[in-house]
Motif scaffolding. Structure first.
Motif, PDB file in Angstrom:
ATOM      1  N   LEU A  57      30.180 107.766 -36.328  1.00 10.14           N
ATOM      2  CA  LEU A  57      31.247 106.735 -37.068  1.00 10.14           C
ATOM      3  C   LEU A  57      31.652 106.078 -36.637  1.00 10.14           C
ATOM      4  O   LEU A  57      32.075 105.051 -36.710  1.00 10.14           O
ATOM      5  CB  LEU A  57      32.498 108.005 -37.583  1.00 10.14           C
ATOM      6  CG  LEU A  57      32.406 109.448 -39.196  1.00 10.14           C
ATOM      7  CD1 LEU A  57      33.566 109.788 -39.520  1.00 10.14           C
ATOM      8  CD2 LEU A  57      31.540 108.393 -40.485  1.00 10.14           C
ATOM      9  N   ARG A  58      31.192 106.033 -35.063  1.00 13.77           N
ATOM     10  CA  ARG A  58      32.093 105.428 -34.227  1.00 13.77           C
ATOM     11  C   ARG A  58      31.158 104.856 -33.262  1.00 13.77           C
ATOM     12  O   ARG A  58      31.257 103.265 -33.568  1.00 13.77           O
ATOM     13  CB  ARG A  58      32.659 106.700 -32.837  1.00 13.77           C
ATOM     14  CG  ARG A  58      34.204 107.015 -33.392  1.00 13.77           C
ATOM     15  CD  ARG A  58      34.523 107.625 -31.989  1.00 13.77           C
ATOM     16  NE  ARG A  58      35.082 106.664 -31.108  1.00 13.77           N
ATOM     17  CZ  ARG A  58      35.311 106.909 -29.790  1.00 13.77           C
ATOM     18  NH1 ARG A  58      36.025 107.710 -29.525  1.00 13.77           N
ATOM     19  NH2 ARG A  58      36.213 106.042 -29.323  1.00 13.77           N
ATOM     20  N   TYR A  59      29.599 105.269 -33.301  1.00 12.31           N
ATOM     21  CA  TYR A  59      28.639 104.424 -33.106  1.00 12.31           C
ATOM     22  C   TYR A  59      27.276 104.043 -33.278  1.00 12.31           C
ATOM     23  O   TYR A  59      26.927 104.764 -33.885  1.00 12.31           O
ATOM     24  CB  TYR A  59      28.514 104.555 -31.447  1.00 12.31           C
ATOM     25  CG  TYR A  59      29.810 105.831 -30.764  1.00 12.31           C
ATOM     26  CD1 TYR A  59      30.329 104.077 -29.714  1.00 12.31           C
ATOM     27  CD2 TYR A  59      29.999 106.657 -30.508  1.00 12.31           C
ATOM     28  CE1 TYR A  59      31.296 104.376 -29.434  1.00 12.31           C
ATOM     29  CE2 TYR A  59      30.845 106.490 -28.727  1.00 12.31           C
ATOM     30  CZ  TYR A  59      31.816 105.700 -29.042  1.00 12.31           C
ATOM     31  OH  TYR A  59      32.745 105.668 -28.303  1.00 12.31           O
ATOM     32  N   PRO A  60      26.528 103.258 -33.496  1.00  9.59           N
ATOM     33  CA  PRO A  60      25.196 103.176 -34.267  1.00  9.59           C
ATOM     34  C   PRO A  60      24.627 103.638 -33.262  1.00  9.59           C
ATOM     35  O   PRO A  60      24.615 103.579 -32.256  1.00  9.59           O
ATOM     36  CB  PRO A  60      25.141 101.908 -34.559  1.00  9.59           C
ATOM     37  CG  PRO A  60      26.201 101.336 -32.522  1.00  9.59           C
ATOM     38  CD  PRO A  60      26.875 101.747 -32.577  1.00  9.59           C
ATOM     39  N   TYR A  65      16.703 108.168 -32.247  1.00 13.00           N
ATOM     40  CA  TYR A  65      17.579 109.137 -32.215  1.00 13.00           C
ATOM     41  C   TYR A  65      17.906 109.598 -33.176  1.00 13.00           C
ATOM     42  O   TYR A  65      18.275 110.510 -34.474  1.00 13.00           O
ATOM     43  CB  TYR A  65      18.878 109.837 -31.472  1.00 13.00           C
ATOM     44  CG  TYR A  65      18.866 110.339 -30.461  1.00 13.00           C
ATOM     45  CD1 TYR A  65      17.770 110.977 -29.426  1.00 13.00           C
ATOM     46  CD2 TYR A  65      19.180 108.765 -28.877  1.00 13.00           C
ATOM     47  CE1 TYR A  65      17.640 110.794 -28.584  1.00 13.00           C
ATOM     48  CE2 TYR A  65      19.518 109.346 -27.822  1.00 13.00           C
ATOM     49  CZ  TYR A  65      18.497 110.017 -26.782  1.00 13.00           C
ATOM     50  OH  TYR A  65      17.979 110.311 -25.874  1.00 13.00           O
ATOM     51  N   ARG A  66      18.309 107.905 -33.900  1.00 14.61           N
ATOM     52  CA  ARG A  66      18.657 108.127 -35.532  1.00 14.61           C
ATOM     53  C   ARG A  66      17.664 108.905 -36.938  1.00 14.61           C
ATOM     54  O   ARG A  66      18.537 110.113 -37.707  1.00 14.61           O
ATOM     55  CB  ARG A  66      17.746 106.872 -36.144  1.00 14.61           C
ATOM     56  CG  ARG A  66      18.793 106.221 -38.109  1.00 14.61           C
ATOM     57  CD  ARG A  66      18.190 104.860 -37.848  1.00 14.61           C
ATOM     58  NE  ARG A  66      19.373 104.267 -37.064  1.00 14.61           N
ATOM     59  CZ  ARG A  66      19.752 102.954 -37.046  1.00 14.61           C
ATOM     60  NH1 ARG A  66      18.888 102.089 -36.320  1.00 14.61           N
ATOM     61  NH2 ARG A  66      21.197 102.681 -36.162  1.00 14.61           N
ATOM     62  N   ALA A 224      20.935  97.918 -49.547  1.00 16.24           N
ATOM     63  CA  ALA A 224      18.935  97.868 -49.673  1.00 16.24           C
ATOM     64  C   ALA A 224      18.507  96.982 -49.717  1.00 16.24           C
ATOM     65  O   ALA A 224      18.908  96.998 -51.296  1.00 16.24           O
ATOM     66  CB  ALA A 224      18.339  99.108 -49.029  1.00 16.24           C
ATOM     67  N   GLY A 225      17.762  95.464 -49.068  1.00 16.06           N
ATOM     68  CA  GLY A 225      17.418  94.984 -50.482  1.00 16.06           C
ATOM     69  C   GLY A 225      18.631  93.607 -50.425  1.00 16.06           C
ATOM     70  O   GLY A 225      18.594  92.559 -50.642  1.00 16.06           O
ATOM     71  N   SER A 230      17.162  95.553 -40.389  1.00 14.90           N
ATOM     72  CA  SER A 230      17.866  96.143 -39.170  1.00 14.90           C
ATOM     73  C   SER A 230      19.288  96.223 -38.948  1.00 14.90           C
ATOM     74  O   SER A 230      20.321  97.629 -38.411  1.00 14.90           O
ATOM     75  CB  SER A 230      17.032  95.811 -38.036  1.00 14.90           C
ATOM     76  OG  SER A 230      17.606  94.315 -38.010  1.00 14.90           O
ATOM     77  N   SER A 231      19.776  95.485 -40.389  1.00 15.05           N
ATOM     78  CA  SER A 231      21.246  95.631 -40.406  1.00 15.05           C
ATOM     79  C   SER A 231      21.833  97.563 -41.026  1.00 15.05           C
ATOM     80  O   SER A 231      22.898  97.516 -40.992  1.00 15.05           O
ATOM     81  CB  SER A 231      22.047  94.292 -41.004  1.00 15.05           C
ATOM     82  OG  SER A 231      21.670  93.109 -39.625  1.00 15.05           O
ATOM     83  N   VAL A 232      21.076  96.802 -42.265  1.00 12.21           N
ATOM     84  CA  VAL A 232      21.332  98.004 -43.010  1.00 12.21           C
ATOM     85  C   VAL A 232      21.374  99.334 -42.343  1.00 12.21           C
ATOM     86  O   VAL A 232      22.109 100.638 -43.112  1.00 12.21           O
ATOM     87  CB  VAL A 232      20.019  98.106 -44.334  1.00 12.21           C
ATOM     88  CG1 VAL A 232      19.508  99.254 -45.071  1.00 12.21           C
ATOM     89  CG2 VAL A 232      20.717  96.241 -45.375  1.00 12.21           C
ATOM     90  N   VAL A 233      20.728  99.308 -41.447  1.00 11.81           N
ATOM     91  CA  VAL A 233      20.787 100.811 -40.704  1.00 11.81           C
ATOM     92  C   VAL A 233      21.992 101.374 -40.101  1.00 11.81           C
ATOM     93  O   VAL A 233      21.902 103.002 -40.491  1.00 11.81           O
ATOM     94  CB  VAL A 233      19.170 101.437 -40.536  1.00 11.81           C
ATOM     95  CG1 VAL A 233      18.206 101.511 -40.822  1.00 11.81           C
ATOM     96  CG2 VAL A 233      19.477 100.410 -38.747  1.00 11.81           C
ATOM     97  N   ARG A 234      22.448  99.640 -40.165  1.00 13.50           N
ATOM     98  CA  ARG A 234      23.635 101.072 -38.955  1.00 13.50           C
ATOM     99  C   ARG A 234      24.591 101.469 -40.493  1.00 13.50           C
ATOM    100  O   ARG A 234      25.685 101.596 -39.700  1.00 13.50           O
ATOM    101  CB  ARG A 234      23.963  99.176 -38.545  1.00 13.50           C
ATOM    102  CG  ARG A 234      22.948  98.249 -37.310  1.00 13.50           C
ATOM    103  CD  ARG A 234      23.775  97.829 -36.589  1.00 13.50           C
ATOM    104  NE  ARG A 234      25.402  97.254 -36.379  1.00 13.50           N
ATOM    105  CZ  ARG A 234      25.192  96.113 -35.850  1.00 13.50           C
ATOM    106  NH1 ARG A 234      24.765  95.270 -36.547  1.00 13.50           N
ATOM    107  NH2 ARG A 234      26.970  95.817 -36.083  1.00 13.50           N
TER     108      ARG A 234
END
Length: 303
Positions: A57-60, A65-66, A224-225, A230-234
């Motif tokens: 919740l605090r960091y990407p 590790y994702r 998504a879409g 790369s932005s969506v996963v954050r």
């Protein structure tokens, strides 16, 4: 001490930390303390999911590790290391059983794209598939499109088709499990936008566009879409971590319209506005995402 100065300083520090964290992620280097904390969390046996969720919740999450962190938070694998391999083998077996079933039912063939295949498997496993009916699923087109978009975005996250399926299914259910949660996001969009940019908000109201801007399909897919993967996963790092974190999608939507403010102020129909928003440049997607996460933290007290 002047409280307003204190609050401004704290806000500036939060912004600097957010920018710093994103920079570290982009170049593959995390802040030393953050990285060590995450490594310790993931080495614990059992893994403390509450602490892991708080970190997300605090960091990407760094790329390395994702996948594992998501598997834990989505309950794809258990928190006890000694049982993870066995549970994953069961996930594999369930996956291939479902794949074979949709092939036998002739719902897919060798040319079916992987996200579409996973949708058919999800429909079957969720009990929503209708047999002997021209309408094969109880899921509407919007929901089906959302699932496909999620699975498509995950192709760049994990090379495993099995994990692609399980993460897609669990994330889709997390967002859409309670349909009213997604439907309520539209009202929060208006509230947050009015606070952040009253001029743009008033223009949308005056042109009767505010209620016609339909972000629901985008919310259902977790953006998504809409934004680059790369932005969506954050965004998904936050979505996956907390039950109330679905409002991060509101923050991203508000950031998106503010980023295109000048053009939107010249438009008078919701159709042309949505067309503009559907083609947000990848160059500003990361900025929109970062600002959206900041707004979510601001209004949902996640610090």
């Amino acid at each position: 001490m002047n409280l307003s100065i204190s609050h401004q300083t704290a806000a500036a520090d939060d912004h600097d930390r957010s920018v710093r964290s994103h920079y570290y992620e982009k170049v593959g280097i995390r802040g030393v303390e953050e990285k060590k904390s995450l490594e310790i969390l993931l080495k614990d046996d059992p893994v403390d999911l509450e602490k892991l969720a708080t970190f997300c919740l605090r960091y990407p999450l760094p790329l390395v590790y994702r996948e594992h962190a998501w598997n834990l938070l989505l309950d794809i694998v258990p928190v006890y290391k000694e049982t993870q391999q066995y549970v994953m083998s069961q996930r594999d077996e369930q996956y291939y059983d479902a794949w074979n079933a949709v092939k036998v039912l002739k719902r897919v063939d060798s040319q079916t794209p992987l996200p579409n295949l996973h949708l058919k498997m999800f429909i079957l496993q969720s009990g929503s598939m209708r047999l002997g009916d021209c309408q094969e699923s109880e899921l509407d087109k919007e929901m089906c499109a959302a699932f496909i978009s999620i699975s498509q975005a995950l192709l760049d996250v994990t090379p495993s088709r099995v994990l692609n399926y399980w993460i897609s299914a669990r994330l889709f259910n997390k967002i859409n499990g309670k349909s009213e949660n997604v439907l309520h996001l539209a009202s929060w969009f208006g509230v947050w936008l009015q606070k952040e940019d009253s001029g743009l908000y008033n223009h949308l109201v005056k042109t009767n566009c505010l209620k016609k801007l339909d972000f629901t399909p985008w919310f259902r897919s977790g953006m998504a879409g809409v934004l680059q993967d790369s932005s969506v996963v954050r965004i998904w790092d936050r979505l996956i971590a907390g039950s109330g974190s679905i409002k991060v999608l509101v923050g991203v939507a508000v950031a998106m319209v503010i980023s295109t403010r000048m053009k939107l102020m010249q438009m008078t129909t919701a159709a042309e506005m949505m067309k503009l928003l559907e083609h947000v440049s990848d160059d500003i997607a990361d900025v929109i995402t970062g600002k959206g996460i900041e707004l979510w933290k601001k209004y949902c007290n996640h610090t």
